[in-house]
Design a protein around this motif. Structure first.
Motif, PDB file in Angstrom:
ATOM      1  N   LEU A  52       0.765  -1.101  -0.023  1.00 35.64           N
ATOM      2  CA  LEU A  52       0.076  -0.003   0.095  1.00 35.64           C
ATOM      3  C   LEU A  52       0.981   1.120  -0.058  1.00 35.64           C
ATOM      4  N   ARG A  53       1.719   1.278   0.871  1.00 36.21           N
ATOM      5  CA  ARG A  53       2.789   2.258   0.647  1.00 36.21           C
ATOM      6  C   ARG A  53       3.451   2.648  -0.510  1.00 36.21           C
ATOM      7  N   ASP A  54       3.820   1.294  -1.248  1.00 40.50           N
ATOM      8  CA  ASP A  54       4.403   1.715  -2.504  1.00 40.50           C
ATOM      9  C   ASP A  54       3.517   2.018  -3.539  1.00 40.50           C
ATOM     10  N   ALA A  55       2.088   1.674  -3.508  1.00 48.61           N
ATOM     11  CA  ALA A  55       1.050   2.121  -4.504  1.00 48.61           C
ATOM     12  C   ALA A  55       0.873   3.611  -3.978  1.00 48.61           C
ATOM     13  N   ALA A  56       1.068   4.115  -2.861  1.00 48.82           N
ATOM     14  CA  ALA A  56       0.966   5.519  -2.660  1.00 48.82           C
ATOM     15  C   ALA A  56       1.795   6.386  -3.140  1.00 48.82           C
ATOM     16  N   LEU A  57       3.272   5.831  -3.074  1.00 47.36           N
ATOM     17  CA  LEU A  57       4.251   6.716  -3.287  1.00 47.36           C
ATOM     18  C   LEU A  57       4.705   6.745  -4.973  1.00 47.36           C
ATOM     19  N   ILE A  58       4.172   5.773  -5.707  1.00 45.96           N
ATOM     20  CA  ILE A  58       4.158   5.987  -7.229  1.00 45.96           C
ATOM     21  C   ILE A  58       3.687   7.259  -7.649  1.00 45.96           C
ATOM     22  N   PRO A  59       2.305   7.535  -7.377  1.00 36.68           N
ATOM     23  CA  PRO A  59       1.856   8.914  -7.946  1.00 36.68           C
ATOM     24  C   PRO A  59       2.563  10.209  -7.267  1.00 36.68           C
ATOM     25  N   ILE A  60       2.617   9.875  -5.858  1.00 34.22           N
ATOM     26  CA  ILE A  60       3.434  11.262  -5.145  1.00 34.22           C
ATOM     27  C   ILE A  60       4.752  11.412  -5.873  1.00 34.22           C
ATOM     28  N   SER A  61       5.269  10.461  -5.888  1.00 34.19           N
ATOM     29  CA  SER A  61       6.831  10.633  -6.670  1.00 34.19           C
ATOM     30  C   SER A  61       6.990  11.542  -7.797  1.00 34.19           C
ATOM     31  N   LEU A  62       5.920  10.768  -8.559  1.00 29.37           N
ATOM     32  CA  LEU A  62       5.680  11.497 -10.157  1.00 29.37           C
ATOM     33  C   LEU A  62       5.277  13.006  -9.969  1.00 29.37           C
ATOM     34  N   ILE A  63       4.459  13.097  -9.057  1.00 29.45           N
ATOM     35  CA  ILE A  63       3.814  14.663  -8.877  1.00 29.45           C
ATOM     36  C   ILE A  63       4.966  15.518  -8.405  1.00 29.45           C
ATOM     37  N   ALA A  64       5.720  15.064  -7.388  1.00 28.52           N
ATOM     38  CA  ALA A  64       6.991  15.672  -6.966  1.00 28.52           C
ATOM     39  C   ALA A  64       7.747  15.944  -7.958  1.00 28.52           C
ATOM     40  N   SER A  65       8.015  14.914  -8.804  1.00 27.60           N
ATOM     41  CA  SER A  65       9.000  15.244  -9.908  1.00 27.60           C
ATOM     42  C   SER A  65       8.656  16.155 -10.889  1.00 27.60           C
ATOM     43  N   VAL A  66       7.484  16.086 -11.381  1.00 26.29           N
ATOM     44  CA  VAL A  66       6.831  17.055 -12.322  1.00 26.29           C
ATOM     45  C   VAL A  66       6.756  18.377 -11.668  1.00 26.29           C
ATOM     46  N   VAL A 114       9.958  13.197  -0.840  1.00 27.92           N
ATOM     47  CA  VAL A 114       9.186  12.056  -0.929  1.00 27.92           C
ATOM     48  C   VAL A 114      10.195  10.766  -0.757  1.00 27.92           C
ATOM     49  N   ILE A 115      11.395  10.833  -1.061  1.00 30.28           N
ATOM     50  CA  ILE A 115      12.513   9.813  -0.825  1.00 30.28           C
ATOM     51  C   ILE A 115      12.538   9.683   0.757  1.00 30.28           C
ATOM     52  N   GLU A 116      12.343  10.615   1.542  1.00 30.42           N
ATOM     53  CA  GLU A 116      12.444  10.650   3.115  1.00 30.42           C
ATOM     54  C   GLU A 116      11.415  10.096   3.562  1.00 30.42           C
ATOM     55  N   LEU A 117      10.165  10.405   3.162  1.00 29.43           N
ATOM     56  CA  LEU A 117       9.094   9.718   3.643  1.00 29.43           C
ATOM     57  C   LEU A 117       9.160   8.209   3.124  1.00 29.43           C
ATOM     58  N   GLY A 118       9.587   7.919   2.048  1.00 29.44           N
ATOM     59  CA  GLY A 118       9.655   6.413   1.836  1.00 29.44           C
ATOM     60  C   GLY A 118      10.652   5.782   2.801  1.00 29.44           C
ATOM     61  N   ARG A 119      11.798   6.592   3.095  1.00 28.92           N
ATOM     62  CA  ARG A 119      12.778   5.717   4.076  1.00 28.92           C
ATOM     63  C   ARG A 119      12.069   5.729   5.348  1.00 28.92           C
ATOM     64  N   ARG A 120      11.373   6.693   5.918  1.00 29.88           N
ATOM     65  CA  ARG A 120      10.930   6.747   7.200  1.00 29.88           C
ATOM     66  C   ARG A 120       9.681   5.488   7.272  1.00 29.88           C
ATOM     67  N   SER A 121       8.762   5.585   6.474  1.00 31.65           N
ATOM     68  CA  SER A 121       7.748   4.429   6.372  1.00 31.65           C
ATOM     69  C   SER A 121       8.428   3.040   6.029  1.00 31.65           C
ATOM     70  N   GLU A 122       9.542   2.841   5.399  1.00 29.61           N
ATOM     71  CA  GLU A 122      10.363   1.631   5.237  1.00 29.61           C
ATOM     72  C   GLU A 122      10.829   1.231   6.590  1.00 29.61           C
ATOM     73  N   ARG A 123      11.325   2.114   7.399  1.00 33.27           N
ATOM     74  CA  ARG A 123      11.794   1.810   8.633  1.00 33.27           C
ATOM     75  C   ARG A 123      10.663   1.587   9.692  1.00 33.27           C
ATOM     76  N   TRP A 124       9.409   2.236   9.406  1.00 28.50           N
ATOM     77  CA  TRP A 124       8.287   1.915  10.447  1.00 28.50           C
ATOM     78  C   TRP A 124       7.675   0.663  10.109  1.00 28.50           C
ATOM     79  N   ILE A 125       7.703   0.217   8.828  1.00 30.75           N
ATOM     80  CA  ILE A 125       6.968  -1.060   8.469  1.00 30.75           C
ATOM     81  C   ILE A 125       8.015  -2.186   8.827  1.00 30.75           C
ATOM     82  N   ASN A 126       9.220  -1.940   8.759  1.00 33.60           N
ATOM     83  CA  ASN A 126      10.201  -2.911   9.325  1.00 33.60           C
ATOM     84  C   ASN A 126      10.001  -4.373   8.618  1.00 33.60           C
ATOM     85  N   LEU A 127       9.756  -4.400   7.260  1.00 30.00           N
ATOM     86  CA  LEU A 127       9.349  -5.829   6.615  1.00 30.00           C
ATOM     87  C   LEU A 127      10.259  -6.799   6.852  1.00 30.00           C
ATOM     88  N   PHE A 128      11.404  -6.896   7.010  1.00 27.63           N
ATOM     89  CA  PHE A 128      12.337  -8.203   7.357  1.00 27.63           C
ATOM     90  C   PHE A 128      13.072  -7.989   8.703  1.00 27.63           C
TER      91      PHE A 128
END
Length: 152
Positions: A33-47, A64-78
């Protein structure tokens, strides 16, 4: 050693495997879900950066990259990241899962009903939402119907 690790060690290996598999599935869903949300957000930020230009054209993109890193740390998949700081009430997804599991165990040990357990879980999650500044959504009609339904 805390009580939680002692409790998990006294459980059967099969139960621990089921718990680990369930937690991984929840984390995979959250990560997807995080990845799906970050796709359009990163595209908009780039534009935005391309249109704005300048020396800091990538400012929004880097946010957006920082948000992705923080959410990755929060999810802590592995399990490779330390939880967020102690000041953050929902230090990680693991913390939320542990809290929910504790509530379910407590309700089970008390012999309470599913409705009471659900209410306790919702109360615990609402405390986290209040502490993180998130606004709790109004109950949906189906939740209202569930609450008003006679207990079986």
């Amino acid at each position: 050693m805390n009580a939680k690790s002692t409790t998990h060690r006294s459980e059967s290996p099969r139960f621990r495997l089921v718990r680990k598999a369930a937690v991984l599935q929840l984390k995979l869903i959250a990560d997807g879900l995080r990845d799906a949300a970050l796709i359009p957000i990163s595209l908009i930020a780039s534009v935005i950066g391309l249109i704005r230009g300048g020396d800091d054209a990538d400012r929004e993109y880097q946010a957006v990259i920082e948000l992705g890193r923080r959410s990755e740390r929060w999810i802590n998949l592995f399990g490779n990241h330390a939880p967020l700081g102690r000041s953050h009430p929902a230090r990680s997804l693991d913390t939320l899962i542990d809290r929910a599991e504790d509530v379910v165990r407590e309700q089970y040990q008390k012999g309470l009903t599913t409705r009471e357990a659900r209410a306790a879980i919702e109360a615990a999650l609402e405390k986290v939402q209040q502490a993180t500044g998130q606004v709790s959504a109004a109950p949906t009609e189906s939740k209202k119907a569930d609450r008003d339904a006679p207990e079986s």
